[in-house]
Each structure stands twice: as structure tokens, then as C-alpha cells.
Scaffold this motif. Structure first.
Motif, PDB file in Angstrom:
ATOM      1  N   ASN A 166       0.811  -1.219   0.000  1.00 33.98           N
ATOM      2  CA  ASN A 166       0.000   0.000   0.000  1.00 33.98           C
ATOM      3  C   ASN A 166       0.846   1.271   0.000  1.00 33.98           C
ATOM      4  O   ASN A 166       0.566   2.189  -0.773  1.00 33.98           O
ATOM      5  CB  ASN A 166      -0.996  -0.011   1.155  1.00 33.98           C
ATOM      6  N   ALA A 214      -3.641   9.980  -3.105  1.00 31.41           N
ATOM      7  CA  ALA A 214      -4.309   9.149  -2.104  1.00 31.41           C
ATOM      8  C   ALA A 214      -5.249   8.109  -2.708  1.00 31.41           C
ATOM      9  O   ALA A 214      -5.758   7.247  -1.986  1.00 31.41           O
ATOM     10  CB  ALA A 214      -5.100  10.032  -1.150  1.00 31.41           C
ATOM     11  N   LEU A 270      -4.855   4.309  -1.840  1.00 31.03           N
ATOM     12  CA  LEU A 270      -5.220   4.035  -0.455  1.00 31.03           C
ATOM     13  C   LEU A 270      -6.734   4.058  -0.272  1.00 31.03           C
ATOM     14  O   LEU A 270      -7.303   3.172   0.376  1.00 31.03           O
ATOM     15  CB  LEU A 270      -4.568   5.054   0.481  1.00 31.03           C
ATOM     16  N   LEU A 271      -7.396   5.033  -0.855  1.00 29.69           N
ATOM     17  CA  LEU A 271      -8.846   5.139  -0.735  1.00 29.69           C
ATOM     18  C   LEU A 271      -9.554   3.962  -1.408  1.00 29.69           C
ATOM     19  O   LEU A 271     -10.516   3.414  -0.864  1.00 29.69           O
ATOM     20  CB  LEU A 271      -9.326   6.466  -1.323  1.00 29.69           C
ATOM     21  N   TRP A 287      -8.231   0.966  -1.985  1.00 25.88           N
ATOM     22  CA  TRP A 287      -7.944  -0.233  -1.199  1.00 25.88           C
ATOM     23  C   TRP A 287      -8.858  -0.303   0.022  1.00 25.88           C
ATOM     24  O   TRP A 287      -9.445  -1.358   0.302  1.00 25.88           O
ATOM     25  CB  TRP A 287      -6.477  -0.237  -0.758  1.00 25.88           C
ATOM     26  N   PHE A 288      -8.983   0.792   0.748  1.00 27.61           N
ATOM     27  CA  PHE A 288      -9.812   0.811   1.947  1.00 27.61           C
ATOM     28  C   PHE A 288     -11.278   0.551   1.611  1.00 27.61           C
ATOM     29  O   PHE A 288     -11.949  -0.230   2.290  1.00 27.61           O
ATOM     30  CB  PHE A 288      -9.655   2.145   2.684  1.00 27.61           C
ATOM     31  N   ILE A 330      -6.632  -3.885   8.576  1.00 35.46           N
ATOM     32  CA  ILE A 330      -7.020  -2.493   8.322  1.00 35.46           C
ATOM     33  C   ILE A 330      -5.927  -1.537   8.796  1.00 35.46           C
ATOM     34  O   ILE A 330      -5.547  -0.600   8.081  1.00 35.46           O
ATOM     35  CB  ILE A 330      -8.375  -2.188   8.977  1.00 35.46           C
ATOM     36  N   GLY A 339      -2.746  -1.937   6.637  1.00 36.37           N
ATOM     37  CA  GLY A 339      -2.894  -1.447   5.271  1.00 36.37           C
ATOM     38  C   GLY A 339      -3.020   0.057   5.182  1.00 36.37           C
ATOM     39  O   GLY A 339      -2.567   0.669   4.214  1.00 36.37           O
ATOM     40  N   THR A 340      -3.617   0.678   6.190  1.00 39.72           N
ATOM     41  CA  THR A 340      -3.865   2.125   6.105  1.00 39.72           C
ATOM     42  C   THR A 340      -2.776   2.974   6.751  1.00 39.72           C
ATOM     43  O   THR A 340      -2.422   4.014   6.197  1.00 39.72           O
ATOM     44  CB  THR A 340      -5.216   2.488   6.737  1.00 39.72           C
ATOM     45  N   LEU A 341      -2.258   2.584   7.901  1.00 32.79           N
ATOM     46  CA  LEU A 341      -1.319   3.455   8.609  1.00 32.79           C
ATOM     47  C   LEU A 341      -0.005   3.670   7.857  1.00 32.79           C
ATOM     48  O   LEU A 341       0.423   4.827   7.704  1.00 32.79           O
ATOM     49  CB  LEU A 341      -1.076   2.926  10.025  1.00 32.79           C
ATOM     50  N   ALA A 347       0.484   3.388   4.668  1.00 27.18           N
ATOM     51  CA  ALA A 347       0.148   4.103   3.433  1.00 27.18           C
ATOM     52  C   ALA A 347      -0.177   5.560   3.722  1.00 27.18           C
ATOM     53  O   ALA A 347       0.169   6.446   2.928  1.00 27.18           O
ATOM     54  CB  ALA A 347      -1.026   3.425   2.733  1.00 27.18           C
ATOM     55  N   ALA A 348      -0.828   5.829   4.849  1.00 31.56           N
ATOM     56  CA  ALA A 348      -1.107   7.217   5.228  1.00 31.56           C
ATOM     57  C   ALA A 348       0.190   7.963   5.552  1.00 31.56           C
ATOM     58  O   ALA A 348       0.336   9.147   5.217  1.00 31.56           O
ATOM     59  CB  ALA A 348      -2.055   7.260   6.414  1.00 31.56           C
TER      60      ALA A 348
END
Length: 127
Positions: A52, A70, A73-74, A76-77, A105, A108-110, A112-113
Motif C-alpha cells: 500500500n 491518495a 489508499l482510498l 484499497w480501503f 485495516i 494497510g492504512t497506517l 500508506a497514510a
């Protein structure tokens, strides 16, 4: 690479990145409940932690627009939430009481953020 008029190659590459985000999210969800012997081993979380941020970094090379950067990431989420909660036949792949769901979750998100912040910090500001 011209920021004012992205070429068709840039647009196709971004489309492939978004398709990759959807494909990775589905694969990570399907293999989330994997076991090695009798031990739960969610190896797909490691895949999400690695891929990610990579997708976000590559998207940041094609546009200085934050939404475009972004977008992987968006996507994927959104894919994880939709396919994880509304699976085929009423099956739920993301269970609220399962630690692997939260790990996927978060994993995958942290990262990438964080990569999104790094990438946006390096992009030139336009006024």
C-alpha cells in the motif's frame, strides 16, 4: 511529465495502480484467515504493509494532486470495507471480534497514510 495535461500513459498507469489496489485488497481478504499448521498466520497483513505505501508513492510521482496521490489508499480501503462486510452469499470476511481484521485495516492504512504525508511533503506547492 507535465502536470497541466497528464498523458494517456500516466492515466493508464494510474488506472493500473487502482486496479492493483482492488486486486490486492481482495486477495488480502481471501487469505486473511490463513493457518500454518494449527497457528493463525495472517501473512497478507505483511503484504498490505509493504504494497500500500508503494502504491501511494508511485501514484505521487504522476500527479501533485492530493486526491490522485491518495487514490490507491482510498480504493484499497473501500474495497476492504465493501468486500469484507458484504461478501458473497452474506459471508463476512472482516469479523468485528477477530484481531486479524483490525491488523489488516491498520497494517494497510497506517503505513500508506504515512507515505501519503511523506509524498505530499515532497511535492511542490502550487498557488
Amino acid at each position: 511529465m507535465n502536470e497541466h495535461s497528464p498523458s494517456w500513459i500516466d492515466r493508464c498507469t494510474l488506472g493500473v495502480l487502482l486496479f492493483d489496489a482492488v486486486l490486492l485488497a481482495v486477495l488480502e481478504l481471501l487469505f486473511l484467515p490463513a493457518y500454518i499448521g494449527s497457528v493463525q498466520f495472517p501473512v497478507t497483513v505483511a503484504l498490505a504493509v509493504f504494497t500500500n505505501p508503494l502504491l501511494v508513492a508511485v501514484a505521487g510521482r504522476f500527479s501533485s494532486n492530493g486526491l490522485v496521490t491518495a487514490a490507491p489508499l482510498l480504493v484499497w480501503f473501500a474495497t476492504v470495507v465493501v468486500f469484507g462486510t458484504m461478501g458473497p452469499g452474506g459471508n463476512t470476511l472482516l469479523l468485528a471480534e477477530d484481531w486479524r481484521s483490525y491488523l489488516l485495516i491498520g497494517g494497510g492504512t497506517l503505513p500508506a497514510a504515512a507515505m501519503l504525508g511523506i509524498t505530499r511533503g515532497k511535492q511542490p506547492r502550487t498557488r
